[in-house]
Design a protein around this motif. Structure first.
Motif, PDB file in Angstrom:
ATOM      1  N   ALA A  55      43.207  27.540  24.997  1.00 14.79           N
ATOM      2  CA  ALA A  55      42.898  27.426  26.424  1.00 14.79           C
ATOM      3  C   ALA A  55      44.056  27.955  27.277  1.00 14.79           C
ATOM      4  CB  ALA A  55      42.595  25.981  26.785  1.00 14.79           C
ATOM      5  N   ALA A  56      45.292  27.704  26.848  1.00 19.33           N
ATOM      6  CA  ALA A  56      46.462  28.203  27.580  1.00 19.33           C
ATOM      7  C   ALA A  56      46.510  29.722  27.541  1.00 19.33           C
ATOM      8  CB  ALA A  56      47.741  27.611  26.997  1.00 19.33           C
ATOM      9  N   LYS A  57      46.170  30.301  26.399  1.00 20.66           N
ATOM     10  CA  LYS A  57      46.148  31.761  26.276  1.00 20.66           C
ATOM     11  C   LYS A  57      45.082  32.354  27.194  1.00 20.66           C
ATOM     12  CE  LYS A  57      45.730  35.414  22.851  1.00 20.66           C
ATOM     13  NZ  LYS A  57      45.534  35.743  21.435  1.00 20.66           N
ATOM     14  N   GLU A  58      43.920  31.725  27.216  1.00 23.28           N
ATOM     15  CA  GLU A  58      42.838  32.186  28.090  1.00 23.28           C
ATOM     16  C   GLU A  58      43.231  32.052  29.564  1.00 23.28           C
ATOM     17  OE1 GLU A  58      38.349  30.735  29.129  1.00 23.28           O
ATOM     18  OE2 GLU A  58      38.998  30.622  27.044  1.00 23.28           O
ATOM     19  N   LEU A  59      43.858  30.939  29.911  1.00 26.91           N
ATOM     20  CA  LEU A  59      44.315  30.713  31.281  1.00 26.91           C
ATOM     21  C   LEU A  59      45.350  31.758  31.692  1.00 26.91           C
ATOM     22  CD1 LEU A  59      44.439  28.957  33.853  1.00 26.91           C
ATOM     23  CD2 LEU A  59      46.200  27.605  32.695  1.00 26.91           C
ATOM     24  N   ARG A  60      46.307  32.006  30.814  1.00 27.98           N
ATOM     25  CA  ARG A  60      47.348  33.006  31.082  1.00 27.98           C
ATOM     26  C   ARG A  60      46.738  34.382  31.282  1.00 27.98           C
ATOM     27  NH1 ARG A  60      50.209  31.746  26.829  1.00 27.98           N
ATOM     28  NH2 ARG A  60      49.611  33.577  25.684  1.00 27.98           N
ATOM     29  N   THR A  61      45.766  34.745  30.486  1.00 27.54           N
ATOM     30  CA  THR A  61      45.101  36.035  30.598  1.00 27.54           C
ATOM     31  C   THR A  61      44.339  36.141  31.911  1.00 27.54           C
ATOM     32  OG1 THR A  61      44.859  36.129  28.207  1.00 27.54           O
ATOM     33  CG2 THR A  61      43.462  37.594  29.479  1.00 27.54           C
ATOM     34  N   SER A  62      43.627  35.079  32.288  1.00 22.63           N
ATOM     35  CA  SER A  62      42.864  35.124  33.537  1.00 22.63           C
ATOM     36  C   SER A  62      43.797  35.175  34.746  1.00 22.63           C
ATOM     37  CB  SER A  62      41.920  33.934  33.638  1.00 22.63           C
ATOM     38  OG  SER A  62      42.637  32.740  33.784  1.00 22.63           O
ATOM     39  N   LEU A  63      44.929  34.482  34.681  1.00 19.17           N
ATOM     40  CA  LEU A  63      45.892  34.536  35.786  1.00 19.17           C
ATOM     41  C   LEU A  63      46.508  35.923  35.904  1.00 19.17           C
ATOM     42  CD1 LEU A  63      47.716  31.111  35.413  1.00 19.17           C
ATOM     43  CD2 LEU A  63      46.042  31.775  37.138  1.00 19.17           C
ATOM     44  N   ARG A  64      46.765  36.550  34.768  1.00 27.20           N
ATOM     45  CA  ARG A  64      47.340  37.893  34.771  1.00 27.20           C
ATOM     46  C   ARG A  64      46.378  38.898  35.401  1.00 27.20           C
ATOM     47  NH1 ARG A  64      49.312  38.479  29.146  1.00 27.20           N
ATOM     48  NH2 ARG A  64      50.928  36.986  29.561  1.00 27.20           N
ATOM     49  N   SER A  65      45.094  38.788  35.077  1.00 25.13           N
ATOM     50  CA  SER A  65      44.113  39.725  35.635  1.00 25.13           C
ATOM     51  C   SER A  65      43.919  39.475  37.128  1.00 25.13           C
ATOM     52  CB  SER A  65      42.786  39.645  34.894  1.00 25.13           C
ATOM     53  OG  SER A  65      42.198  38.382  35.067  1.00 25.13           O
ATOM     54  N   ALA A  66      43.999  38.215  37.559  1.00 27.72           N
ATOM     55  CA  ALA A  66      43.877  37.910  38.987  1.00 27.72           C
ATOM     56  C   ALA A  66      45.065  38.470  39.758  1.00 27.72           C
ATOM     57  CB  ALA A  66      43.773  36.409  39.198  1.00 27.72           C
ATOM     58  N   LYS A  67      46.260  38.367  39.191  1.00 31.44           N
ATOM     59  CA  LYS A  67      47.447  38.925  39.842  1.00 31.44           C
ATOM     60  C   LYS A  67      47.351  40.441  39.924  1.00 31.44           C
ATOM     61  CE  LYS A  67      50.874  35.436  38.732  1.00 31.44           C
ATOM     62  NZ  LYS A  67      52.106  35.148  37.987  1.00 31.44           N
ATOM     63  N   ALA A  68      46.820  41.066  38.892  1.00 29.64           N
ATOM     64  CA  ALA A  68      46.679  42.516  38.892  1.00 29.64           C
ATOM     65  C   ALA A  68      45.701  42.964  39.975  1.00 29.64           C
ATOM     66  CB  ALA A  68      46.208  43.006  37.526  1.00 29.64           C
ATOM     67  N   MET A  69      44.621  42.204  40.152  1.00 29.53           N
ATOM     68  CA  MET A  69      43.655  42.555  41.195  1.00 29.53           C
ATOM     69  C   MET A  69      44.276  42.404  42.573  1.00 29.53           C
ATOM     70  SD  MET A  69      39.969  41.179  39.949  1.00 29.53           S
ATOM     71  CE  MET A  69      39.201  41.822  41.411  1.00 29.53           C
ATOM     72  N   LEU A  70      45.050  41.354  42.791  1.00 33.08           N
ATOM     73  CA  LEU A  70      45.701  41.153  44.083  1.00 33.08           C
ATOM     74  C   LEU A  70      46.747  42.231  44.344  1.00 33.08           C
ATOM     75  CD1 LEU A  70      46.128  37.292  44.212  1.00 33.08           C
ATOM     76  CD2 LEU A  70      44.593  38.702  45.578  1.00 33.08           C
ATOM     77  N   ALA A  71      47.461  42.623  43.316  1.00 37.13           N
ATOM     78  CA  ALA A  71      48.486  43.646  43.470  1.00 37.13           C
ATOM     79  C   ALA A  71      47.871  45.003  43.798  1.00 37.13           C
ATOM     80  CB  ALA A  71      49.320  43.745  42.196  1.00 37.13           C
ATOM     81  N   SER A  72      46.681  45.262  43.301  1.00 37.35           N
ATOM     82  CA  SER A  72      46.035  46.541  43.566  1.00 37.35           C
ATOM     83  C   SER A  72      45.333  46.546  44.919  1.00 37.35           C
ATOM     84  CB  SER A  72      45.034  46.881  42.462  1.00 37.35           C
ATOM     85  OG  SER A  72      43.941  45.997  42.516  1.00 37.35           O
ATOM     86  N   GLY A  73      45.277  45.397  45.580  1.00 36.45           N
ATOM     87  CA  GLY A  73      44.669  45.325  46.899  1.00 36.45           C
ATOM     88  C   GLY A  73      43.187  45.061  46.888  1.00 36.45           C
ATOM     89  N   ARG A  74      42.607  44.860  45.741  1.00 34.88           N
ATOM     90  CA  ARG A  74      41.176  44.592  45.666  1.00 34.88           C
ATOM     91  C   ARG A  74      40.935  43.095  45.683  1.00 34.88           C
ATOM     92  NH1 ARG A  74      39.484  46.918  40.383  1.00 34.88           N
ATOM     93  NH2 ARG A  74      41.664  46.746  39.930  1.00 34.88           N
ATOM     94  N   ARG A  75      40.151  42.657  46.632  1.00 30.75           N
ATOM     95  CA  ARG A  75      39.760  41.257  46.703  1.00 30.75           C
ATOM     96  C   ARG A  75      38.276  41.196  46.981  1.00 30.75           C
ATOM     97  NH1 ARG A  75      43.344  39.489  51.194  1.00 30.75           N
ATOM     98  NH2 ARG A  75      45.196  40.570  50.597  1.00 30.75           N
ATOM     99  N   ALA A  76      37.677  40.097  46.664  1.00 34.46           N
ATOM    100  CA  ALA A  76      36.247  39.928  46.899  1.00 34.46           C
ATOM    101  C   ALA A  76      35.959  40.032  48.386  1.00 34.46           C
ATOM    102  CB  ALA A  76      35.790  38.580  46.368  1.00 34.46           C
ATOM    103  N   GLY A  77      34.991  40.849  48.744  1.00 36.84           N
ATOM    104  CA  GLY A  77      34.586  40.969  50.143  1.00 36.84           C
ATOM    105  C   GLY A  77      35.356  41.997  50.937  1.00 36.84           C
ATOM    106  N   HIS A  78      36.323  42.668  50.338  1.00 41.43           N
ATOM    107  CA  HIS A  78      37.098  43.677  51.047  1.00 41.43           C
ATOM    108  C   HIS A  78      36.758  45.056  50.499  1.00 41.43           C
ATOM    109  CE1 HIS A  78      39.410  40.077  52.012  1.00 41.43           C
ATOM    110  NE2 HIS A  78      39.746  40.734  53.104  1.00 41.43           N
TER     111      HIS A  78
END
Length: 92
Positions: A55-78
């Motif tokens: 579960a920690a590995k899955e959580l870490r992976t999902s947090l990493r992908s969320a940070k990557a999306m925020l860093a690229s400027g893509r967010r839901a609704g934008h």
């Protein structure tokens, strides 16, 4: 004959104790998450070490992908940069 201490007091290495702060901090450091996230995982999945590591590995992976999306400027609704930068409406 003396009693075998290992049989009398078995260590449960396959369990994580959420009530022991040093155990939670150590597990958090080992798995790259925060102690608060460890407590959340214990509440959700129980104290089984194998399940918590997965579960920690899955959580870490999902947090990493969320940070990557925020860093690229893509967010839901934008809109992405390819759309008209003004109001989002085309020129008339």
């Amino acid at each position: 004959m003396a009693a075998d201490a290992a049989k009398l007091y078995p260590r449960h290495r396959d369990r994580i104790s959420g009530s022991e702060d040093y155990v939670v901090r150590h597990f958090a450091r080992q798995n790259g998450i925060t102690p608060a996230q460890v407590h959340q995982l214990i509440r959700r999945y129980g104290s089984d070490r194998g399940k918590l590591v997965a579960a920690a590995k899955e959580l870490r992976t999902s947090l990493r992908s969320a940070k990557a999306m925020l860093a690229s400027g893509r967010r839901a609704g934008h809109f992405s940069a390819g759309v008209d930068g003004g109001s989002g409406l085309g020129m008339q």
